[in-house]
Design a protein around this motif. Structure first.
Motif: not given
Length: 302
Positions: A187-192, A282-288
């Motif tokens: 969900i957080y990644l989707a907002h990005r 932080e997890t989302a940032a690592a994935i990006i």
């Protein structure tokens, strides 16, 4: 500002001689912070929290005034600010409202901080460009906005292994055992604007075959420590008022789940992120970073 001891010990400060060898109690400083925005207030709220996080034992009491675009709305905000003295931060663009807010804070003898001014001014000087006075410009209904909405729809439709037939549309697929933050991270990644699906690893049930047929999609394995996972699962069961013991929280069973997941990730050559001590952000940032960096080898991110 109000100071309160950060201790749960009723003996502290009671004069008991047994407490003389203990370190003095730490005090938390509570203060009011007023966030005034002519838009949604999301940017201002994020900035305020990032700044407050830099101070030890500082606990802000947030007051948010969003969509302040008239004198009447500003007057109501100033009335509430007067009732809880503290720090005022704002992102007001309209010059008349800015002046009224600054003068109101001056009368109340409170600091008034224009949060974006230093960055906007520096960018304007560097770019040699005029500063826009359009309110809520970052929330314009442009292609990026609609991409985020589509990504959010995709994440919801492909949560927990649903919609497996079109995983090829995903930018990234998160794989992991139950309760490794797959859904909130998607969900957080989707907002990005990132299309993220997630596939759970369930004991006794093989992952969908489509997952192993993907060629050009980033697949990331999420790992966590057994102790942390059991704690999270216990809390989940308690929230559901479920008290029965099961393999879901059995130590040996959980360890076996994690070992099997790691073996799968290593066999497939998928990058691994350890979420034990990571926030969703932080997890989302690592994935990006993985999406933009093109790192193909297995990488354990602790």
């Amino acid at each position: 500002m109000v100071k309160q001891p950060l201790t749960d010990d009723p003996q502290e400060g009671s004069g008991n001689h047994a407490s003389e060898d203990r370190p003095p109690p730490r005090f938390a400083t509570y203060f009011h912070i007023h966030l005034v925005s002519d838009s949604t207030g999301e940017t201002l709220n994020a900035m305020a929290r990032a700044v407050c996080a830099r101070f030890t034992d500082i606990l802000p009491i947030e007051h948010i005034y969003a969509l302040v675009r008239s004198t009447r709305q500003l007057d109501r905000a100033l009335e509430e600010i007067a009732g809880a003295p503290g720090v005022v931060m704002h992102t007001i663009i309209d010059p008349n409202l800015r002046t009224a807010l600054e003068e109101g804070c001056r009368r109340l003898e409170m600091p008034c901080i224009a949060a974006l001014d230093p960055v906007v001014s520096a960018m304007s000087r560097y770019l040699g460009a005029r500063i826009s006075t359009r309110v809520g410009a970052q929330h314009a209904l442009n292609n990026d906005y609609f991409d985020r909405i589509e990504a959010l729809d995709y994440a919801i439709a492909h949560d927990d292994g649903q919609g497996g037939q079109d995983l090829t549309q995903a930018d990234v697929i998160l794989v992991g055992v139950s309760r490794t933050s797959k859904t909130p991270t998607c969900i957080y990644l989707a907002h990005r604007g990132v299309r993220a699906a997630n596939v759970p690893l369930v004991p006794g049930r093989p992952p969908p075959t489509e997952l192993f047929e993907l060629k050009n999609t980033l697949i990331v394995g999420l790992m966590t420590s057994p102790d942390r996972l059991i704690q999270i699962r216990r809390n989940r069961l308690l929230s559901l008022k479920e008290n029965r013991e099961s393999d879901y929280i059995d130590t040996d069973a959980v360890r076996s789940e994690i070992i099997a997941a790691r073996r799968l990730f290593e066999k497939m050559g998928w990058p691994i992120i350890d979420v034990t001590r990571r926030s969703v952000e932080e997890t989302a940032a690592a994935i990006i970073n993985l999406l933009s960096g093109g790192r193909g080898q297995v990488e354990v991110l602790g």
